[in-house]
Design an enzyme around this catalytic site. Structure first.
Site, mmCIF file in Angstrom:
data_model
loop_
_atom_site.group_PDB
_atom_site.id
_atom_site.type_symbol
_atom_site.label_atom_id
_atom_site.label_comp_id
_atom_site.label_asym_id
_atom_site.label_seq_id
_atom_site.Cartn_x
_atom_site.Cartn_y
_atom_site.Cartn_z
ATOM 1 N N GLY A 15 0.833 -1.210 0.000
ATOM 2 C CA GLY A 15 0.000 0.000 0.000
ATOM 3 C C GLY A 15 0.862 1.252 0.000
ATOM 4 O O GLY A 15 1.887 1.298 0.680
ATOM 5 N N ARG A 76 1.237 -5.107 -5.515
ATOM 6 C CA ARG A 76 1.422 -6.338 -4.748
ATOM 7 C C ARG A 76 1.612 -7.424 -5.810
ATOM 8 O O ARG A 76 0.716 -7.676 -6.598
ATOM 9 C CB ARG A 76 0.204 -6.612 -3.871
ATOM 10 C CG ARG A 76 0.033 -5.554 -2.781
ATOM 11 C CD ARG A 76 -1.040 -5.923 -1.778
ATOM 12 N NE ARG A 76 -0.968 -5.033 -0.615
ATOM 13 C CZ ARG A 76 -1.722 -3.946 -0.458
ATOM 14 N NH1 ARG A 76 -2.595 -3.610 -1.372
ATOM 15 N NH2 ARG A 76 -1.596 -3.191 0.622
ATOM 16 N N ASP A 107 5.128 -4.817 6.189
ATOM 17 C CA ASP A 107 5.562 -6.157 6.583
ATOM 18 C C ASP A 107 5.599 -7.148 5.424
ATOM 19 O O ASP A 107 6.549 -7.920 5.289
ATOM 20 C CB ASP A 107 4.611 -6.704 7.665
ATOM 21 C CG ASP A 107 5.207 -6.539 9.051
ATOM 22 O OD1 ASP A 107 6.442 -6.393 9.141
ATOM 23 O OD2 ASP A 107 4.442 -6.556 10.027
ATOM 24 N N THR A 129 4.174 2.458 5.654
ATOM 25 C CA THR A 129 2.777 2.037 5.783
ATOM 26 C C THR A 129 2.066 3.017 6.705
ATOM 27 O O THR A 129 2.636 3.439 7.724
ATOM 28 C CB THR A 129 2.621 0.616 6.356
ATOM 29 O OG1 THR A 129 1.237 0.413 6.697
ATOM 30 C CG2 THR A 129 3.460 0.362 7.590
ATOM 31 N N ASP A 131 -0.211 2.201 8.576
ATOM 32 C CA ASP A 131 -0.762 1.446 9.709
ATOM 33 C C ASP A 131 0.112 1.436 10.969
ATOM 34 O O ASP A 131 -0.365 1.041 12.028
ATOM 35 C CB ASP A 131 -1.017 -0.012 9.301
ATOM 36 C CG ASP A 131 -2.198 -0.133 8.350
ATOM 37 O OD1 ASP A 131 -2.931 0.860 8.174
ATOM 38 O OD2 ASP A 131 -2.384 -1.225 7.785
ATOM 39 N N ASP A 133 2.246 -0.586 11.851
ATOM 40 C CA ASP A 133 2.217 -1.932 12.448
ATOM 41 C C ASP A 133 3.498 -2.726 12.175
ATOM 42 O O ASP A 133 3.449 -3.934 11.960
ATOM 43 C CB ASP A 133 0.996 -2.699 11.929
ATOM 44 C CG ASP A 133 1.014 -2.852 10.418
ATOM 45 O OD1 ASP A 133 1.788 -2.139 9.747
ATOM 46 O OD2 ASP A 133 0.258 -3.690 9.899
ATOM 47 N N ARG A 175 -5.932 -2.813 8.992
ATOM 48 C CA ARG A 175 -6.510 -4.149 8.808
ATOM 49 C C ARG A 175 -6.307 -5.008 10.046
ATOM 50 O O ARG A 175 -7.192 -5.708 10.472
ATOM 51 C CB ARG A 175 -5.875 -4.797 7.577
ATOM 52 C CG ARG A 175 -6.581 -6.040 7.140
ATOM 53 C CD ARG A 175 -6.200 -6.530 5.765
ATOM 54 N NE ARG A 175 -4.926 -6.002 5.282
ATOM 55 C CZ ARG A 175 -4.653 -5.828 3.992
ATOM 56 N NH1 ARG A 175 -5.556 -6.120 3.092
ATOM 57 N NH2 ARG A 175 -3.470 -5.377 3.601
HETATM 58 O O1 F6P Z 1 -1.729 0.519 3.814
HETATM 59 C C1 F6P Z 1 -2.281 -0.318 4.772
HETATM 60 C C2 F6P Z 1 -3.724 -0.489 4.484
HETATM 61 O O2 F6P Z 1 -4.193 0.809 4.396
HETATM 62 C C3 F6P Z 1 -4.589 -1.264 5.456
HETATM 63 O O3 F6P Z 1 -4.984 -0.550 6.567
HETATM 64 C C4 F6P Z 1 -5.715 -1.667 4.575
HETATM 65 O O4 F6P Z 1 -6.406 -2.763 5.030
HETATM 66 C C5 F6P Z 1 -5.030 -1.978 3.309
HETATM 67 O O5 F6P Z 1 -3.909 -1.133 3.262
HETATM 68 C C6 F6P Z 1 -5.883 -1.876 2.107
HETATM 69 O O6 F6P Z 1 -5.081 -1.772 0.980
HETATM 70 P P1 F6P Z 1 -5.523 -2.103 -0.510
HETATM 71 O O7 F6P Z 1 -6.938 -1.696 -0.663
HETATM 72 O O8 F6P Z 1 -4.576 -1.303 -1.322
HETATM 73 O O9 F6P Z 1 -5.332 -3.576 -0.675
#
Ligand code: F6P
Length: 327
Positions: A15, A76, A107, A129, A131, A133, A175
């Site tokens: 992300g 990804r 991660d 990120t 997040d 995390d 998430r």
């Molecule tokens: O970047 C992290 C994050 O924002 C999470 O909080 C979220 O679940 C996820 O990415 C969603 O990413 P995408 O919609 O790009 O798969």
């Protein structure tokens, strides 16, 4: 004969997060200043496999620091995920002469990077990120901007919730981590904060508290709900049915991932980018760069994976204390 000290490549993966451009800029400019050639890989690990690799100059990263997103694009990659994908990527890096690969991501991206390092590519990771995390670091690129974006949105929601005597369930990203929710919960003075790490899923207790809040004079309420808890629309319906308080759900979603990076995200990303090149120059191998006790540092990639972190108990306790009046 070239005077170059070697080739550093950089990619963004997973992300996107505001501040990634600042980090790329820093790696490019520090790399060039220290005598390296620097290459940008477009579309994350896919870009290695698809040969989307371009040499970057000092000017190529002009006018980038103030923009969210990543000008190298991100992805990804399913092709990179299996070991064969990583072997192929390592072979391509070797053919082009890329010895050092700076990976900016979360991660998942670091798991890929760790395995790629086993095939001889020197990996330097920067945590990117929203997040927050990632266990080995107390700061991740994009978190600060995302929290500020969410905070401003929730301030607006509070105004309309107030006008209508409503309850608002607002879902923020994360998430599997509740850092954005915790920070917004405190910064927006939320009445309830639901975090995947802490929420006991006792909805009866939650609804009782909302009723009590109304009894003690709260005319509207904000419930910050982390994505990891989710189901915000269902929760809003449940609250309205159980309390009679008109309730709306708002899912802030991907707006939290965009926007002009804050000064903190620009500066910390720049420091980490410069530091990444410094440790390459010192001959360090397979390290992740982060912040610890407010200072930039680096840690072995394998060691970083053995670390864990979670929401601080005291931070959460304070958030709850501030959220509800004692009865
Ligand atoms: O970047 C992290 C994050 O924002 C999470 O909080 C979220 O679940 C996820 O990415 C969603 O990413 P995408 O919609 O790009 O798969």
């Amino acid at each position: 004969m070239s005077n170059s000290k070697g080739k550093i490549a950089i990619l963004t993966s997973g992300g996107d997060a505001p501040g990634m451009n600042a980090a790329i800029r820093a790696v490019v400019r520090s790399g060039l200043s220290r005598g390296y050639e620097v290459y940008g890989i477009v579309h994350g690990y896919n870009g290695i496999l698809n040969h989307e690799i371009k040499k970057l100059s000092f000017e190529d990263v002009s006018e980038k620091i103030q923009h969210g997103g990543t000008f190298l694009f991100t992805a990804r990659s399913s092709e990179f995920r299996p070991m064969e994908g990583k072997m192929k990527a390592a072979k391509i890096c070797k053919e082009i002469g890329i010895e050092h690969l700076v990976v900016i991501g979360g991660d998942g991206s670091f798991t890929g990077a760790k395995n790629l390092s086993k095939f001889g590519v020197n990996i330097i990771g920067l945590p990117g990120t929203i997040d927050l995390d990632i266990a080995y670091t107390e700061y991740t690129i994009g978190f600060d901007t995302a929290v500020n974006t969410a905070m401003e949105a929730i301030d607006k929601l509070r105004e309309t919730s107030n006008s209508h005597d409503r309850c608002s369930v607002v879902e923020v990203m994360g998430r599997s981590a509740g850092y954005i929710a915790l920070w917004c919960g405190i910064a927006n003075g939320a009445e309830q904060i639901l975090l995947p790490e802490k929420f006991d899923y006792d909805y009866v207790k939650l609804i009782d508290q909302i009723k009590k809040n109304k009894e003690v004079g709260k005319t509207h309420q904000i419930i910050v709900n982390a994505e990891g808890v989710g189901h915000s629309s269902e929760l809003a319906e449940m609250i309205e049915n159980a309390t009679g308080i008109e309730t709306r759900a708002t899912i802030l979603g991907h707006v939290q991932r965009g926007g002009t990076p804050t000064a903190r995200d620009r500066v910390y990303a720049s420091i980490m980018g410069g530091y990444a090149v410094k440790i390459i120059d010192e001959g360090k191998k397979n390290r992740l760069v982060g912040f610890k006790n407010g200072k930039v540092y680096d840690v072995d990639i394998m060691e970083a994976f053995s670390m864990t972190k979670t929401i601080d108990d005291f931070d959460y306790e304070v958030a709850l204390e501030l959220a509800s009046r004692p009865s």
